[in-house]
Design a protein around this motif. Structure first.
Motif, PDB file in Angstrom:
ATOM      1  N   PRO A 180      10.198   7.359  -3.829  1.00 37.51           N
ATOM      2  CA  PRO A 180       9.912   5.958  -4.175  1.00 37.51           C
ATOM      3  C   PRO A 180      11.196   5.191  -4.478  1.00 37.51           C
ATOM      4  O   PRO A 180      12.188   5.752  -4.919  1.00 37.51           O
ATOM      5  CB  PRO A 180       9.056   6.098  -5.434  1.00 37.51           C
ATOM      6  N   TYR A 181      11.153   3.901  -4.198  1.00 39.09           N
ATOM      7  CA  TYR A 181      12.316   3.077  -4.509  1.00 39.09           C
ATOM      8  C   TYR A 181      11.952   1.703  -5.074  1.00 39.09           C
ATOM      9  O   TYR A 181      12.813   0.982  -5.559  1.00 39.09           O
ATOM     10  CB  TYR A 181      13.189   2.893  -3.269  1.00 39.09           C
ATOM     11  N   GLU A 182      10.664   1.334  -5.057  1.00 37.30           N
ATOM     12  CA  GLU A 182      10.317   0.011  -5.582  1.00 37.30           C
ATOM     13  C   GLU A 182       8.816  -0.084  -5.788  1.00 37.30           C
ATOM     14  O   GLU A 182       8.032   0.490  -5.025  1.00 37.30           O
ATOM     15  CB  GLU A 182      10.779  -1.074  -4.596  1.00 37.30           C
ATOM     16  N   VAL A 183       8.425  -0.792  -6.841  1.00 37.10           N
ATOM     17  CA  VAL A 183       7.029  -1.142  -7.066  1.00 37.10           C
ATOM     18  C   VAL A 183       6.973  -2.644  -7.292  1.00 37.10           C
ATOM     19  O   VAL A 183       7.602  -3.156  -8.222  1.00 37.10           O
ATOM     20  CB  VAL A 183       6.431  -0.401  -8.281  1.00 37.10           C
ATOM     21  N   ARG A 184       6.246  -3.323  -6.428  1.00 37.88           N
ATOM     22  CA  ARG A 184       6.170  -4.781  -6.521  1.00 37.88           C
ATOM     23  C   ARG A 184       4.718  -5.197  -6.394  1.00 37.88           C
ATOM     24  O   ARG A 184       4.073  -4.947  -5.386  1.00 37.88           O
ATOM     25  CB  ARG A 184       7.005  -5.422  -5.416  1.00 37.88           C
ATOM     26  N   GLU A 185       4.201  -5.827  -7.465  1.00 37.64           N
ATOM     27  CA  GLU A 185       2.812  -6.288  -7.504  1.00 37.64           C
ATOM     28  C   GLU A 185       1.837  -5.149  -7.211  1.00 37.64           C
ATOM     29  O   GLU A 185       0.943  -5.252  -6.376  1.00 37.64           O
ATOM     30  CB  GLU A 185       2.604  -7.439  -6.509  1.00 37.64           C
ATOM     31  N   ASN A 186       2.058  -4.028  -7.887  1.00 34.47           N
ATOM     32  CA  ASN A 186       1.225  -2.834  -7.767  1.00 34.47           C
ATOM     33  C   ASN A 186       1.243  -2.211  -6.372  1.00 34.47           C
ATOM     34  O   ASN A 186       0.399  -1.384  -6.043  1.00 34.47           O
ATOM     35  CB  ASN A 186      -0.230  -3.141  -8.147  1.00 34.47           C
ATOM     36  N   ILE A 187       2.196  -2.608  -5.550  1.00 37.76           N
ATOM     37  CA  ILE A 187       2.356  -2.016  -4.223  1.00 37.76           C
ATOM     38  C   ILE A 187       3.561  -1.085  -4.252  1.00 37.76           C
ATOM     39  O   ILE A 187       4.675  -1.516  -4.566  1.00 37.76           O
ATOM     40  CB  ILE A 187       2.558  -3.105  -3.149  1.00 37.76           C
ATOM     41  N   LYS A 188       3.308   0.193  -3.986  1.00 34.99           N
ATOM     42  CA  LYS A 188       4.377   1.185  -4.029  1.00 34.99           C
ATOM     43  C   LYS A 188       5.127   1.181  -2.700  1.00 34.99           C
ATOM     44  O   LYS A 188       4.519   1.172  -1.636  1.00 34.99           O
ATOM     45  CB  LYS A 188       3.797   2.579  -4.281  1.00 34.99           C
ATOM     46  N   LYS A 189       6.428   1.199  -2.779  1.00 39.50           N
ATOM     47  CA  LYS A 189       7.271   1.299  -1.586  1.00 39.50           C
ATOM     48  C   LYS A 189       8.054   2.594  -1.670  1.00 39.50           C
ATOM     49  O   LYS A 189       8.722   2.846  -2.689  1.00 39.50           O
ATOM     50  CB  LYS A 189       8.222   0.102  -1.487  1.00 39.50           C
ATOM     51  N   PHE A 190       7.941   3.404  -0.631  1.00 39.96           N
ATOM     52  CA  PHE A 190       8.640   4.685  -0.662  1.00 39.96           C
ATOM     53  C   PHE A 190       8.912   5.142   0.767  1.00 39.96           C
ATOM     54  O   PHE A 190       8.295   4.681   1.723  1.00 39.96           O
ATOM     55  CB  PHE A 190       7.819   5.742  -1.414  1.00 39.96           C
TER      56      PHE A 190
END
Length: 871
Positions: A199-209
């Motif tokens: 993982p590298y980012e969480v924005r507006e409850n959307i996980k980015k990995f």
């Protein structure tokens, strides 16, 4: 390799996969150390010489600009996530370009054990003690050994019994050396699994990995496992196995073109997925050898008999063909012509349209069945040897792109528990419908292009008919060869090939976008979905023009006085008096030859040129030592689809070889020559021009297997129809056996004399309103009595019956392999009993001691339950 422990009998404890997508660590808690390059160009380790490099990440160390802050933040988050999970990182600056930083990734032992269990990697338990069956052809080994890779260089590997790895049962696995227990390809596969989910980012409850998204976004410039050495120079490191070097000299080098492929080493270095492709390609090429010999024999037979063929002699005879005046082939511009003007084309037709062609078509229908059935047997042997017999769907993990979109809940129909999915049932239906609609739209677009080329053929034929006759004096030496029909056929074939290539390029991007939109769960599902879309499109794209010439051209032309017009303007084109078979042969030659040249330019020349330009632009002084990871960075990245396009190329070729072989018996010969080069070119390409692929597991060739079977079934019908409706073989046979003798003919014995006159109808000139000096002319319109093609249809049914009988008689799994599997199951029961007995005694001792001291109750509840369950 051999699978000993079966999941049904050995109750493995479920592995708890660390949740690497829910929590993103603080950047300050983890720091990736940066070191200087130690000057060892062949090193595969960190600077300490102990920790092996399992993967490499490359990024550009840019200044802290406003536009680059987010990228820098994401890189630091990924590094922090990896280090928190237990990975060890070490960064080093580029020797060639100071802006580049290379991050070396290492997985420690404990982490390897955890993810080997997660991915169900099968590892050795004990050496195989089964004796191999001696071959009855061992006396030929002194000859055949020269066609195999040198055993002095590529030694035969020790065979082991294997089982899915379990961290808690490490003592039962055959661990001689921890550094060598997990092969480099296994380590790379596990490292990529983690990197694709970091993982590298969480924005507006959307996980980015996942490093894949960061590569697409330009955050990282590259991510790849290392080659173990240079392809043409051995490594100076003692611990390096030099497998790339061995593969190059014993597999990819031109001097080894006659040798068998070292499939076990290919599988060890690149993984089962690459290994199974080269195994299939090698098997297909070997089977093509027999078809090529028979096809070449048919071609030689036709070539040697073209001058003695009765029907071609009648066409060329001035007293027969010279006295037959044929109907004009177009309106206004075209004139009457004599049949003997097609003498040369009639002779060429006899090369491909003869009795040998009929035999060869039946032979190929049986050949394709034998090929597929024996490939299944060979594939079963590879599954057994490469530990993929029990490769289950649940062993393949979901794609990161699928996991990132899992926002909906549903009840799993198997486990009856809640699970996350990326779409509802209605959403899935919409996605699939959109995909089907897109594919159908592009198929219609292909058909429109085919109609456009037909219109071109009609329009240009009229132009060639007038211009070639007026300017033929300047081309006097080529008068017998340059005809309006030949010029139209060749130019239309070239234009068709260009249109095919352009549509392929455009549709490829659309197909990938649609498949991405559908969100298949696993990579296998993704590739199968894309395979079906691409093949359906390319099937219509490549074969539609061939099917038109074979089954449509010249069939609906009307007759003199009432011709049929296309679009109310263009008169439908007719076949040559000898038939359309020679045009079909021309079309196949242009497409097969052009496709082979284009693919070699695209697959070989372009990567080589890109690497050459890159090395020239980044050249450094000869005194500088370039490390292993930077040498690999200078190579081309492998595409996301791996060898998908190689499979597609070969399956399309397989269609040309089987679907239209009745019109072009040299197709297997051309395919064989192409494939002999293709194997070595593909090997040279992936070894020398591309970075090392991430190893993947595969049991078989996937969706290509049912596609090949479908093509094989269609090939029988296609060749039967070509012989019945496109070739002149059936009319010749019917004339020879029925119409040449009483009561239909005047000859006392069966003969082909008079065949040409029998196949041409007569049209009375007086039916025209204008005055013409001729009393009549001839046109090709042989009205066959009912049941004329019944002989060919009966032959087709016999071939189909033979095909299905062969499919039933030839078992998919060889007898020896079945016996070895039974033997293994017996031995596995013995080993399983001894293992469980030892484990039970150990648990009883632990629990007995624990009950005395109360230690069991003081253990954590999960550990306590596990001990009691095992006891």
């Amino acid at each position: 390799m051999y699978d000993i422990l079966e999941e049904e009998e050995f109750e493995f404890e479920a592995v708890e996969l660390p949740d690497i997508t829910l929590e993103i660590p603080d950047i300050a808690c983890c720091f990736c150390p940066q070191v200087e390059f130690n000057g060892k160009s062949d090193s595969l380790f960190f600077n300490d010489g102990v920790r092996r490099i399992d993967f490499v990440l490359v990024y550009e160390d840019e200044d802290m600009k406003e536009i680059d802050k987010n990228k820098t933040f994401q890189k630091r988050k990924v590094s922090a996530s990896l280090m928190k999970m237990g990975m060890e990182l070490e960064a080093v600056r580029s020797v060639v370009d100071e802006k580049l930083l290379f991050v070396k990734v290492h997985m420690p032992w404990d982490m390897l054990c955890t993810y080997a269990e997660v991915l169900h990697i099968k590892l050795p338990i004990q050496p195989n003690d089964l004796s191999t069956t001696s071959s009855p052809f061992n006396f030929l080994s002194c000859i055949t050994k020269h066609f195999y890779p040198s055993e002095d260089l590529i030694a035969k590997e020790t065979e082991y019994f294997t089982a899915p790895f379990e961290k808690d049962r490490l003592e039962y696995f055959y661990v001689k050396d921890r550094d060598l227990f997990f092969t480099p390809s296994m380590r790379s596969r596990m490292a990529y699994y983690i990197l694709s989910r970091a993982p590298y980012e969480v924005r507006e409850n959307i996980k980015k990995f996942g490093v894949t998204k960061l590569l697409d976004g330009g955050v990282y410039k590259a991510a790849y496992p290392l080659h173990d050495c240079r392809f043409n120079v051995k490594s100076k490191e003692d611990v390096c196995p030099n497998e790339r070097y061995l593969l190059y000299y014993e597999w990819a080098h031109p001097k080894s073109f006659y040798k068998m492929q070292p499939l076990d080493l290919i599988r060890k270095y690149y993984g089962e997925k690459i290994g199974i492709y080269f195994a299939w390609l090698g098997f297909y090429t070997a089977m093509l050898a027999l078809a090529a010999i028979v096809g070449l024999g048919c071609f030689i037979y036709g070539y040697t008999t073209q001058e003695t063929s009765t029907w071609s002699k009648e066409v060329c005879d001035p007293l027969i063909g010279g006295h037959i005046v044929m109907c004009p082939q177009c309106d206004r511009e075209c004139t009457y012509w004599r049949l003997n003007s097609t003498c040369e084309s009639s002779k060429k037709l006899c090369i491909f349209d003869n009795y040998g062609t009929l035999v060869f078509a039946v032979f190929m229908a049986i050949w394709v069945t034998v090929f597929l059935e024996f490939w299944k047997r060979y594939q079963a042997e590879l599954e057994y040897e490469w530990d993929t017999v029990e490769f289950l769907e649940q062993e393949e993990q979901p794609r990161p792109e699928y996991e990132a979109k899992c926002n909906h809940e549903r009840i799993n129909p198997v486990t009856r528990v809640k699970e996350k999915v990326p779409y509802t049932a209605c959403g899935r239906c919409i996605r699939v419908s959109l995909g089907i609609g897109t594919v159908l739209f592009w198929i219609v677009l292909i058909l429109v292009s085919v109609v456009a080329i037909i219109v071109y053929r009609l329009a240009v034929f009229f132009s060639f008919s007038t211009k070639l006759q007026s300017g033929i004096k300047e081309l006097e030496p080529f008068k017998e060869y340059v005809t309006a029909q030949m010029a139209t056929s060749v130019t239309a074939s070239i234009i068709s090939f260009v249109v095919i290539m352009v549509l392929n390029i455009l549709y490829e991007r659309v197909a990938i976008w649609i498949t991405d939109f559908e969100l298949p769960r696993t990579k296998t599902d993704y590739e199968n979905s894309l395979t079906l879309k691409m093949f359906l499109f390319q099937f219509v794209n490549y074969y539609s023009s061939c099917f038109y010439i074979a089954f449509a051209k010249g069939k609906v032309v009307g007759y003199p006085g009432q011709p049929v017009y296309l679009l109310g303007k263009y008169r439908n084109e007719e076949c040559d008096p000898g038939g359309c078979l020679i045009e079909l042969t021309t079309q196949l030659t242009v497409i097969m030859g052009g496709k082979a040249i284009w693919n070699n330019i695209q697959e070989v020349l372009l990567p080589w040129m890109k690497n050459l330009i890159f090395r020239y632009c980044t050249r450094v002084g000869s005194e500088k030592v370039i490390p292993r990871w930077e040498q690999d960075y200078q190579l081309q990245p492998i595409g996301k689809l791996g060898l998908f396009y190689e499979y597609l190329e070969m399956v399309i070729q397989f269609g040309f070889v089987t679907l239209f072989v009745a019109s072009f018996p040299l197709a297997p010969v051309l395919a064989l020559v192409n494939n002999l080069f293709e194997i070595r070119v593909d090997a040279w390409k992936i070894l020398t021009q591309f970075r090392r692929m991430v190893p993947e597991k595969a049991q078989d060739i996937g969706a290509w297997q049912p596609i090949l079977q479908g093509v094989a079934i269609l090939a029988v019908a296609s060749n039967a129809m070509i012989i019945a409706f496109t070739s002149d073989m059936i009319p010749r046979l019917v004339y020879y056996w029925s119409f040449s003798v009483y009561p239909y003919g005047d000859h006392s014995s069966h003969t082909m004399q008079g065949y040409i006159n029998n196949t041409l109808s007569v049209f009375d000139i007086q039916d025209f309103s204008n005055k013409i000096s001729l009393s009549y002319f001839r046109y090709r319109d042989f009205r066959y009595p009912p049941g004329h093609h019944r002989h060919m249809l009966m032959t087709q049914h016999i071939v189909y019956l033979t095909k299905f009988v062969l499919s039933y008689v030839i078992p998919d799994v060889p007898y020896t392999v079945r016996e070895q599997i039974k033997r293994e199951k017996y031995l596995s029961q013995v080993i399983l009993h001894e293992t469980n007995l030892k484990l039970t005694k150990t648990m009883e001792k632990w629990i007995g001691d624990g009950l005395k001291t109360g230690d069991v109750e003081r253990r954590p509840s999960k550990e306590r339950d596990r001990l009691r369950r095992k006891s």
